[in-house]
Enzyme design. Structure first.
Site, mmCIF file in Angstrom:
data_model
loop_
_atom_site.group_PDB
_atom_site.id
_atom_site.type_symbol
_atom_site.label_atom_id
_atom_site.label_comp_id
_atom_site.label_asym_id
_atom_site.label_seq_id
_atom_site.Cartn_x
_atom_site.Cartn_y
_atom_site.Cartn_z
ATOM 1 N N GLY A 148 0.825 -1.212 0.000
ATOM 2 C CA GLY A 148 0.000 0.000 0.000
ATOM 3 C C GLY A 148 0.852 1.250 0.000
ATOM 4 O O GLY A 148 2.070 1.192 0.172
ATOM 5 N N GLY B 215 1.381 5.139 1.556
ATOM 6 C CA GLY B 215 1.037 6.055 2.634
ATOM 7 C C GLY B 215 1.391 7.473 2.233
ATOM 8 O O GLY B 215 1.524 7.786 1.056
ATOM 9 N N ARG B 216 1.590 8.297 3.229
ATOM 10 C CA ARG B 216 1.767 9.712 2.964
ATOM 11 C C ARG B 216 3.122 10.046 2.346
ATOM 12 O O ARG B 216 3.270 10.996 1.631
ATOM 13 C CB ARG B 216 1.599 10.485 4.267
ATOM 14 N N PHE B 217 4.146 9.269 2.670
ATOM 15 C CA PHE B 217 5.454 9.652 2.159
ATOM 16 C C PHE B 217 6.230 8.487 1.571
ATOM 17 O O PHE B 217 7.431 8.539 1.408
ATOM 18 C CB PHE B 217 6.272 10.355 3.237
ATOM 19 N N GLY B 218 5.537 7.432 1.253
ATOM 20 C CA GLY B 218 6.241 6.314 0.659
ATOM 21 C C GLY B 218 5.316 5.158 0.373
ATOM 22 O O GLY B 218 4.107 5.264 0.557
ATOM 23 N N VAL C 160 4.798 0.889 0.788
ATOM 24 C CA VAL C 160 5.212 -0.279 1.552
ATOM 25 C C VAL C 160 5.113 -1.524 0.664
ATOM 26 O O VAL C 160 4.104 -1.742 -0.008
ATOM 27 C CB VAL C 160 4.351 -0.450 2.823
ATOM 28 N N ASP D 254 2.360 10.120 15.060
ATOM 29 C CA ASP D 254 1.383 9.675 14.057
ATOM 30 C C ASP D 254 0.625 8.445 14.550
ATOM 31 O O ASP D 254 0.404 7.505 13.797
ATOM 32 C CB ASP D 254 2.116 9.382 12.735
ATOM 33 N N ASP E 105 5.416 2.885 12.669
ATOM 34 C CA ASP E 105 5.602 4.245 12.150
ATOM 35 C C ASP E 105 5.854 5.326 13.196
ATOM 36 O O ASP E 105 5.550 6.497 12.967
ATOM 37 C CB ASP E 105 4.394 4.674 11.290
HETATM 38 P P1 ADP Z 1 -0.717 4.319 6.468
HETATM 39 O O1 ADP Z 1 -0.107 4.045 7.807
HETATM 40 O O2 ADP Z 1 -1.260 5.704 6.390
HETATM 41 O O3 ADP Z 1 -1.722 3.279 6.084
HETATM 42 P P2 ADP Z 1 1.766 3.399 5.362
HETATM 43 O O4 ADP Z 1 2.648 3.931 4.292
HETATM 44 O O5 ADP Z 1 2.352 3.354 6.742
HETATM 45 O O6 ADP Z 1 0.446 4.251 5.370
HETATM 46 O O7 ADP Z 1 1.325 1.942 4.984
HETATM 47 C C1 ADP Z 1 0.921 1.582 3.683
HETATM 48 C C2 ADP Z 1 0.306 0.186 3.728
HETATM 49 O O8 ADP Z 1 1.274 -0.775 4.150
HETATM 50 C C3 ADP Z 1 -0.841 0.070 4.709
HETATM 51 O O9 ADP Z 1 -1.827 -0.774 4.126
HETATM 52 C C4 ADP Z 1 -0.233 -0.593 5.910
HETATM 53 O O10 ADP Z 1 -1.186 -1.343 6.623
HETATM 54 C C5 ADP Z 1 0.806 -1.497 5.276
HETATM 55 N N1 ADP Z 1 1.938 -1.725 6.200
HETATM 56 C C6 ADP Z 1 2.726 -0.797 6.768
HETATM 57 N N2 ADP Z 1 3.662 -1.342 7.569
HETATM 58 C C7 ADP Z 1 3.451 -2.685 7.532
HETATM 59 C C8 ADP Z 1 4.059 -3.826 8.163
HETATM 60 N N3 ADP Z 1 5.090 -3.694 8.991
HETATM 61 N N4 ADP Z 1 3.553 -5.045 7.893
HETATM 62 C C9 ADP Z 1 2.509 -5.196 7.046
HETATM 63 N N5 ADP Z 1 1.901 -4.186 6.414
HETATM 64 C C10 ADP Z 1 2.344 -2.934 6.639
HETATM 65 MG MG MG Z 2 1.624 3.474 8.576
#
Ligand code: ADP
Ligand code: MG
Length: 346
Positions: free
Chosen positions: A65, A67-70, A72, A179, A196
């Site tokens: 997915g 998020g705001r600055f990158g 995952v 956050d 995060d």
């Molecule tokens: P946000 O926190 O606003 O959803 P992120 O960039 O932190 O944005 O996360 C993007 C996506 O990756 C989200 O669907 C999040 O649930 C998933 N994600 C983030 N960190 C992990 C992790 N450690 N394990 C599994 N999924 C993750």
């Molecule tokens: Mg996150």
């Protein structure tokens, strides 16, 4: 089984550098803030190199997915990992890069079962990424807002206690999350894992870039912001000024998560950002008239949402209050005898 044994053994040895590194962590931390060093020094200290994962060593999998600055990604690095690749556009200047490295050094100091396991980082521009353990469970956001899961009071309290444990640890280490929100809290087999923490300042540049579109505020974020932060959003260009995040503003955000757990929705649901900013900035709170919960449960909410940051409890006190909540209280029958439900469980 011998395979799984050796696998867990290697995981353990992967973690040991934390202890080793405490000796020279000061050195490496100083190193990361040294000014006027255009490149990552070649002879950086051993401890820093240990957390520096060469980007080529990572096997990148599917995207999870954005998020705001990158973004995952699922990844492989001595097992399943989550790789948060930072949008380098936001990190074009040296100062922000230094900030990123500082935040990574903050990350390294954390060892708590309710915090995501930090495994390392790729810190060579243009490939900047943070590698953590992969959470297999769902976020609280998914449970509450997408799947509409209903947690009973015991589970709700238990989740809140685990969040408070993790947050209390962060605060004891002098780390402000900045956050805390249901999207950054995973629940895996009943265990809470917070992610995060301390990464927010990297996002500052996004604000600068997105100023034009309706304050640049992502949906579902505003309701975690304390009055003092709301007011500074209102008064300044967000990228000019550090927003006044503090331990107390983390507690405010925790209050909102507590509300989500209790009500299954966000406070100020359906209201436009401007209205929320105005109300919260003025010290108004989401009314709790429709929330069927005990005085103690509501008190926690109201204390966390105190207008005055110094009136908000710390996580130690919150744990205390959460501990004191009655253990089994069935939502639909408050008169249900406690001893009966207990014996049903054992
Ligand atoms: P946000 O926190 O606003 O959803 P992120 O960039 O932190 O944005 O996360 C993007 C996506 O990756 C989200 O669907 C999040 O649930 C998933 N994600 C983030 N960190 C992990 C992790 N450690 N394990 C599994 N999924 C993750
Ligand atoms: Mg996150």
């Amino acid at each position: 089984t011998s395979e799984s044994l050796s696998a867990s053994a290697s995981t353990d040895s992967d973690r040991t550098p934390v202890r080793v590194d405490s000796q020279d962590s000061q050195l490496s931390d100083t190193e990361t803030v040294t000014e006027g060093q255009p490149r990552w020094p070649r002879q950086n200290s051993l401890s820093m190199r240990e957390w520096d994962i060469p980007y080529d060593e990572l096997k990148m999998g599917e995207m999870i997915g954005t998020g705001r600055f990158g973004t995952v990604f699922r990844g492989q690095w001595h097992g399943d990992v989550a790789v948060k690749v930072l949008d380098v556009n936001y990190l074009k200047d040296e100062k922000t890069l230094e900030q990123f490295k500082n935040e990574v050094s903050t990350f390294r100091k954390t060892r708590h079962e309710n915090l995501v396991l930090f495994m390392g980082a790729c810190m060579k521009p243009p490939k900047l990424a943070i590698v953590t353990s992969l959470s297999k469970g769902n976020t609280l956001y998914t449970h509450i807002h997408l799947r509409k899961d209903k947690f009973n009071m015991n589970k709700t309290t238990n989740v809140a206690q685990q969040i408070s444990q993790g947050m209390g640890y962060l605060h004891a280490k002098g780390i402000i999350h900045k956050d805390l929100k249901s999207k950054n809290i995973f629940v895996e087999n009943g265990k809470v894992v917070i992610t995060d923490f301390g990464l927010f300042s990297v996002t500052k540049l996004c604000f600068g870039n997105r100023k034009s579109d309706s304050l640049g505020i992502p949906p579902g974020w505003l309701c975690y912001l304390s009055p003092e932060i709301m007011r500074s959003l209102h008064a300044h260009q967000p990228h000019d000024e550090e927003l006044p995040f503090s331990k107390a503003s983390d507690v405010y955000a925790f209050g909102t998560v507590w509300y989500e757990l209790l009500c299954g929705e966000w406070p100020f649901k359906g209201q436009p950002p401007e209205a929320v900013i105005w109300q919260v900035g003025k010290g108004m709170k989401q009314p709790l008239a429709n929330l069927q919960a005990s005085r103690d449960v509501k008190d926690i909410l109201m204390l966390c949402w105190s207008y005055d940051p110094s009136a908000r409890p710390d996580f130690i006190r919150l744990l205390n209050s959460l501990d004191k909540l009655p253990k089994k209280r069935l939502a639909r029958s408050p008169s249900h005898p406690i001893h009966l439900s207990r014996s049903a469980e054992s």
